[in-house]
Design an enzyme around this catalytic site. Sequence first.
Site, PDB file in Angstrom:
ATOM      1  N   HIS A  47      36.233  38.134  47.968  1.00 16.60           N
ATOM      2  CA  HIS A  47      37.315  38.880  47.319  1.00 16.60           C
ATOM      3  C   HIS A  47      37.083  40.386  47.403  1.00 16.60           C
ATOM      4  O   HIS A  47      35.962  40.857  47.632  1.00 16.60           O
ATOM      5  CB  HIS A  47      37.439  38.461  45.856  1.00 16.60           C
ATOM      6  CG  HIS A  47      36.184  38.710  45.061  1.00 16.60           C
ATOM      7  ND1 HIS A  47      35.859  39.943  44.551  1.00 16.60           N
ATOM      8  CD2 HIS A  47      35.181  37.867  44.707  1.00 16.60           C
ATOM      9  CE1 HIS A  47      34.703  39.859  43.901  1.00 16.60           C
ATOM     10  NE2 HIS A  47      34.266  38.621  43.989  1.00 16.60           N
ATOM     11  N   GLU A 121      32.854  31.252  41.644  1.00 16.77           N
ATOM     12  CA  GLU A 121      31.521  31.843  41.523  1.00 16.77           C
ATOM     13  C   GLU A 121      30.506  30.805  41.043  1.00 16.77           C
ATOM     14  O   GLU A 121      30.841  29.889  40.279  1.00 16.77           O
ATOM     15  CB  GLU A 121      31.539  32.995  40.511  1.00 16.77           C
ATOM     16  CG  GLU A 121      32.328  34.218  40.934  1.00 16.77           C
ATOM     17  CD  GLU A 121      31.515  35.195  41.774  1.00 16.77           C
ATOM     18  OE1 GLU A 121      30.459  34.788  42.313  1.00 16.77           O
ATOM     19  OE2 GLU A 121      31.950  36.351  41.902  1.00 16.77           O
TER      20      GLU A 121
END
Length: 469
Positions: A47, A121
Site C-alpha cells: 500500500h 498485516e
Amino acid sequence: MNRRRRDALPSRYRNILGGVALAFLAFFLAMPVAHAAEIMRVTFVRHAESTANANHIIDTTVPGPGLTPKGQQQAEALVGKLGDNNYDAIYASTMLRTQQTAVPMSQYLGLPIQVIDGIAEIPAGALEGKSQDQFGTAYIFAPLKWAGLLPNVPPDLTATQPGTNFNGNDFNAGVDNALKTMYDKGDRNPIVFSHGATIMFWTIMNVNNLSLAQKGMLLSQHALGNTDYVVIEGNPQDGWTLTDWNGQKFAPEPSFEHELGLQIRTLNRQLQQAANEVAASFASHNLATIATAINHGIADASFSVVKFNRAINAEVIKRVTKATTPNATDVQDKVSTGIETVKTALNASAKNVAEGIQSTPDTAPQTLTGATKLADPTPTTKTVKSKVKESLDDIVKPRGATDLSDGNKALPGAAKSLSRSGDPVRAAVKDAQDQVSSSIKKLGDAVKKAAGQTDKPADNHSDGAKGAA
C-alpha cells in the site's frame, strides 16, 4: 397388432435412450481435458504511505488508518508504472490503506476492488501502537523464525506474535487460501494490494527458487517501500516462483508469445463475461433490463479491447526499448512469432462471444409483445459494430508513440528495425478484426431473434415500441 405395438415401444425407448446417451457423450467430449494446472501471475503491491507510516507507528488494526496526501499521490503514480499490465482482477486486504491505494488502478482498468481475507498485516499483538523505529525488529522476530532466517535457528512455524496465538501456520494458511480463492474464480493475472511484511515473508517462505542467502539479501537490503511490488507465478497445486522483486528479476523474462497468451486469455474472459451478461438479461423479460445489459455489454467489450491494445503496445515498446542494434532482429522475430497466436486466440474469443449470445432464446418471451417489444434493432446492431470496430481499429492502427511505422520518432532506429514485422503484425490483427466483426454481426442477429424482431421497416412498429427503444 398388440404384439407389434409392444415390440415397437421398447424399440422406441431404445432410440430415445440411445439419443440421450449420444448427447451425454457429445457433452463430455466437448469438455476440456484436464491437463496440468494453469499458471497464474500474481502482482503483490504494498500500500501507499499511511498516516501510521508517516508517524512511524505500528498499526495492524482493522480497518486502520488511511493514506496521507503523499500516499494518494503514490497511488496515482502506480497506475503509470503498472497500469498497462491489464490485470484481470483487483484485490485488496480488509484494511483501508490498501483499498484506497487500489482506487486509481480500479478507475483506470474499470474493475471493482474485491476485498479478501488473509492478506492483511501480520498482527502486532502486544506491540500495537508502538514506535516502528524502536519495536520494528521485535515485530518481525516471529516471522524471521517462520522463514528460518535467524542464525543457527531452524525454521519454526509455531512461533507466535507477541501476546497472540497467531503463528506461521496461520499466516501461510491465510495467504494460501486467498490465492486459491482467486485461482478458483478464474483469475490468472490479478493485482493484489497488501502489506509489506505480509508480501515479503510469504514470498520468502513459499517460492521455490530462492536460496537462503537470497532471502536474507532481499529482506535486509531490498525491503519493500510504499507501492513497491513483487511478482510471482505458479498455482496452488504446483507451487510458486518469484519472477520480479520490485524490478529485480529472478526468472528468465517471459517470451513475447507468453505475454500475448496471458493478455489474450484476459481479453477472452472479459468478452465472454460481457456476452454472458447480455444473454442472461433476456431471462428478466424486461425491456429496460435487456437494453441496459446490451449497452453495458457493448461498453465493456469495447473497453476490454482497448485495454488489450494498451497492454500489447506497451509490451512491444518495452521490448523494442531494450533492444540494441545487434539484437534488434531477435525482438523482430519475437513479435513475428506472436502473430499466429494473436490470430488464433482472438478468433477463438470471437467464436466464444458469438456462441454465448446465440444461446439466447430464438423467440421472444411472450411478455415482450406489443409496446414492450424492441423497436427497429438496426441502431443497436450498428452501435455494436461501430463501437467495437473503433476499438479494434486502435490495434491495427495504433496512435501516437505506439505506432511502429518508420515515421514514428518516439523510438528512433528501433522502430525502423521492426519495419519488416510491423506490417505482418497489423495484417494479422486486421484478419483477427474481421473475425471479431463477423461475430459482432452474429451478436446483432441474435439480439434481433431474442427480441422477436425481423428486418421489417421501422414504421411497422408501434409508437410505444419506438419510445421504449
